[in-house]
Write a protein that holds these residues in place. Sequence first.
Motif, mmCIF file in Angstrom:
data_model
loop_
_atom_site.group_PDB
_atom_site.id
_atom_site.type_symbol
_atom_site.label_atom_id
_atom_site.label_comp_id
_atom_site.label_asym_id
_atom_site.label_seq_id
_atom_site.Cartn_x
_atom_site.Cartn_y
_atom_site.Cartn_z
ATOM 1 N N GLY A 49 0.826 -1.209 0.000
ATOM 2 C CA GLY A 49 0.000 0.000 0.000
ATOM 3 C C GLY A 49 0.856 1.253 0.000
ATOM 4 O O GLY A 49 0.551 2.226 0.690
ATOM 5 N N SER A 75 1.530 3.230 -2.641
ATOM 6 C CA SER A 75 1.295 4.185 -3.731
ATOM 7 C C SER A 75 0.639 5.462 -3.233
ATOM 8 O O SER A 75 0.461 6.408 -3.998
ATOM 9 N N SER A 76 0.261 5.517 -1.949
ATOM 10 C CA SER A 76 -0.568 6.625 -1.462
ATOM 11 C C SER A 76 -0.423 6.745 0.048
ATOM 12 O O SER A 76 0.102 5.840 0.717
ATOM 13 N N ILE A 128 -0.203 6.867 3.945
ATOM 14 C CA ILE A 128 0.766 6.488 4.980
ATOM 15 C C ILE A 128 1.918 5.677 4.386
ATOM 16 O O ILE A 128 3.092 5.915 4.698
ATOM 17 N N ARG A 138 -1.314 -1.626 -6.327
ATOM 18 C CA ARG A 138 -1.811 -1.977 -7.663
ATOM 19 C C ARG A 138 -1.517 -0.910 -8.719
ATOM 20 O O ARG A 138 -1.289 -1.223 -9.871
ATOM 21 N N ARG A 139 -1.532 0.367 -8.305
ATOM 22 C CA ARG A 139 -1.403 1.449 -9.306
ATOM 23 C C ARG A 139 0.080 1.702 -9.613
ATOM 24 O O ARG A 139 0.764 2.440 -8.898
ATOM 25 N N ASP A 170 -1.230 -6.897 -6.133
ATOM 26 C CA ASP A 170 -2.565 -6.897 -5.521
ATOM 27 C C ASP A 170 -2.460 -7.778 -4.276
ATOM 28 O O ASP A 170 -2.268 -9.001 -4.382
ATOM 29 N N VAL A 171 -2.591 -7.150 -3.106
ATOM 30 C CA VAL A 171 -2.347 -7.897 -1.859
ATOM 31 C C VAL A 171 -3.461 -8.892 -1.533
ATOM 32 O O VAL A 171 -3.345 -9.661 -0.586
ATOM 33 N N ASN A 213 0.671 -2.682 5.181
ATOM 34 C CA ASN A 213 -0.007 -1.394 5.352
ATOM 35 C C ASN A 213 -1.217 -1.240 4.430
ATOM 36 O O ASN A 213 -2.129 -0.481 4.737
ATOM 37 N N TYR A 266 -15.157 -2.923 8.563
ATOM 38 C CA TYR A 266 -13.739 -2.523 8.593
ATOM 39 C C TYR A 266 -13.173 -2.690 10.000
ATOM 40 O O TYR A 266 -12.096 -3.266 10.186
ATOM 41 N N LYS A 323 -10.144 -5.097 11.200
ATOM 42 C CA LYS A 323 -8.931 -4.610 11.873
ATOM 43 C C LYS A 323 -8.775 -5.291 13.247
ATOM 44 O O LYS A 323 -7.646 -5.549 13.678
ATOM 45 N N GLY A 350 -5.193 6.849 14.339
ATOM 46 C CA GLY A 350 -6.537 7.370 14.621
ATOM 47 C C GLY A 350 -7.130 7.951 13.350
ATOM 48 O O GLY A 350 -7.573 7.221 12.467
ATOM 49 N N VAL A 384 -6.359 10.070 10.056
ATOM 50 C CA VAL A 384 -5.199 10.487 9.269
ATOM 51 C C VAL A 384 -5.686 11.078 7.950
ATOM 52 O O VAL A 384 -6.590 10.525 7.310
ATOM 53 N N THR A 433 -5.586 11.279 4.551
ATOM 54 C CA THR A 433 -5.112 10.566 3.348
ATOM 55 C C THR A 433 -6.318 10.340 2.422
ATOM 56 O O THR A 433 -7.470 10.533 2.842
ATOM 57 N N ARG A 474 -11.041 7.046 12.418
ATOM 58 C CA ARG A 474 -10.867 5.921 11.500
ATOM 59 C C ARG A 474 -10.242 4.736 12.145
ATOM 60 O O ARG A 474 -9.798 3.851 11.517
HETATM 61 N N1 LIG Z 1 -6.462 7.331 6.941
HETATM 62 C C1 LIG Z 1 -6.891 6.985 8.134
HETATM 63 O O1 LIG Z 1 -7.612 7.767 8.806
HETATM 64 C C2 LIG Z 1 -6.504 5.655 8.724
HETATM 65 C C3 LIG Z 1 -6.772 5.447 10.098
HETATM 66 C C4 LIG Z 1 -6.435 4.218 10.671
HETATM 67 C C5 LIG Z 1 -5.846 3.222 9.892
HETATM 68 N N2 LIG Z 1 -5.608 3.448 8.576
HETATM 69 C C6 LIG Z 1 -4.967 2.365 7.820
HETATM 70 O O2 LIG Z 1 -3.743 2.828 7.266
HETATM 71 C C7 LIG Z 1 -3.407 2.039 6.114
HETATM 72 C C8 LIG Z 1 -3.034 2.980 4.967
HETATM 73 O O3 LIG Z 1 -4.171 3.750 4.623
HETATM 74 P P1 LIG Z 1 -4.080 5.250 4.110
HETATM 75 O O4 LIG Z 1 -4.827 6.091 5.063
HETATM 76 O O5 LIG Z 1 -2.694 5.610 3.750
HETATM 77 O O6 LIG Z 1 -5.012 5.135 2.806
HETATM 78 P P2 LIG Z 1 -4.734 5.381 1.239
HETATM 79 O O7 LIG Z 1 -4.011 6.665 1.033
HETATM 80 O O8 LIG Z 1 -6.049 5.160 0.584
HETATM 81 O O9 LIG Z 1 -3.734 4.186 0.871
HETATM 82 C C9 LIG Z 1 -4.166 2.869 0.816
HETATM 83 C C10 LIG Z 1 -3.084 2.064 0.112
HETATM 84 O O10 LIG Z 1 -3.488 0.686 0.085
HETATM 85 C C11 LIG Z 1 -3.322 0.224 -1.236
HETATM 86 N N3 LIG Z 1 -4.251 -0.865 -1.541
HETATM 87 C C12 LIG Z 1 -5.592 -0.894 -1.418
HETATM 88 N N4 LIG Z 1 -6.081 -2.062 -1.891
HETATM 89 C C13 LIG Z 1 -5.008 -2.780 -2.317
HETATM 90 C C14 LIG Z 1 -4.831 -4.047 -2.928
HETATM 91 N N5 LIG Z 1 -5.876 -4.858 -3.181
HETATM 92 N N6 LIG Z 1 -3.584 -4.455 -3.264
HETATM 93 C C15 LIG Z 1 -2.515 -3.658 -3.013
HETATM 94 N N7 LIG Z 1 -2.599 -2.454 -2.427
HETATM 95 C C16 LIG Z 1 -3.842 -2.017 -2.107
HETATM 96 C C17 LIG Z 1 -3.547 1.425 -2.134
HETATM 97 O O11 LIG Z 1 -2.847 1.241 -3.356
HETATM 98 P P3 LIG Z 1 -3.517 0.895 -4.780
HETATM 99 O O12 LIG Z 1 -4.885 1.485 -4.805
HETATM 100 O O13 LIG Z 1 -2.543 1.518 -5.747
HETATM 101 O O14 LIG Z 1 -3.494 -0.609 -4.847
HETATM 102 C C18 LIG Z 1 -2.860 2.525 -1.314
HETATM 103 O O15 LIG Z 1 -1.489 2.556 -1.607
HETATM 104 C C19 LIG Z 1 -4.630 1.175 5.826
HETATM 105 O O16 LIG Z 1 -4.411 -0.124 6.323
HETATM 106 C C20 LIG Z 1 -5.752 1.872 6.609
HETATM 107 O O17 LIG Z 1 -6.774 0.979 6.972
HETATM 108 C C21 LIG Z 1 -5.909 4.639 7.969
#
Ligand SMILES: NC(=O)c1ccc[n+]([C@@H]2O[C@H](COP(=O)([O-])OP(=O)(O)OC[C@H]3O[C@@H](n4cnc5c(N)ncnc54)[C@H](OP(=O)(O)O)[C@@H]3O)[C@@H](O)[C@H]2O)c1
Length: 273
Positions: free
Chosen positions: A10, A12-13, A15, A35-36, A57-58, A84, A150, A154, A183, A185, A187, A273
Amino acid sequence: MADRVVVITGASSGIGAALARQLGKRGERVVLGARRGELLRKVAAESGPDALAVVTDVTKRAEVERLRDEAIKKFGRVDVWVNNAGSSITRNTEAITDEDARMIFDVVVMSVLYGVQSILPHFKARGEGHIVNVSSFLGRVPLIPYRSIYSACKSAVNVLSANLRMDLGASYPRIRVSVVMPGIVDTPYHEVAGPGLKVRAGGYLGTTRVESADEVASKIVEVIDRPVAEAYTSPSSIGLVESYFKDVGAFEENLAKRRQGTEGDNQGRSQYR
Ligand SMILES: NC(=O)c1ccc[n+]([C@@H]2O[C@H](COP(=O)([O-])OP(=O)(O)OC[C@H]3O[C@@H](n4cnc5c(N)ncnc54)[C@H](OP(=O)(O)O)[C@@H]3O)[C@@H](O)[C@H]2O)c1
């Protein structure tokens, strides 16, 4: 220590991308999966001269194994594996479809299982290694009903991680397993989980400012440097966990009261979150 090989899913975007850039800046060698491909290669270009992007693709075991193989082929070893990648959905329990549940289970739980099972033989052969699973505060305290599936997934990540840690503890004390629980974030996660939802602080919980991806990535770097079993990224999380487990019923009642009056903002949705 700045020459570790760190695999990040994960990346590409959000965290994962912030973590890749921070580690790359310190001279660590990163292997990035998502994936992207175009985005992933852009992040790799910003994450040190040796960073490697592997389109992955995880939710597919063979692709996660290929991520491991490419990392070992390029660098000869993996020191840290960060699970991640993740995604969410905006739907209360009653409305969750089979497809929703399977999709979130695959991307949140199966991805971690595939990551763990792919890298563990390598870590066991070396007698050391570190698995970092990025979970969520909602995996510990399920306080957002429309994040039901979700949160449940988790929680499963937290439980799998704890059991793995106990499995490894006696025979492989130098293989560490950590869970990091962010908590709120800022993104693209929020837009992916519910198009139109905007990130904002979790006002009625009396918490919590929104953290940046960089702040959360810094916490993950701390955990990589000094492994712990579990870490929250937001300072307000410990207090919330304590009051939740002290009296679940009272916590939920209090939450319901605080919610009254906030309806209308993001359809009354908190941003925890
Ligand atoms: N943002 C928050 O508030 C928050 C809070 C608590 C926990 N989290 C956790 O933090 C982690 C990172 O999230 P983020 O906030 O950074 O979100 P994000 O910016 O949407 O990033 C999510 C990442 O996961 C990848 N992903 C999704 N589906 C995938 C798949 N099938 N195969 C491979 N990669 C995949 C996406 O890449 P592609 O689309 O390119 O595949 C992207 O790089 C996640 O586990 C999320 O649950 C986030």
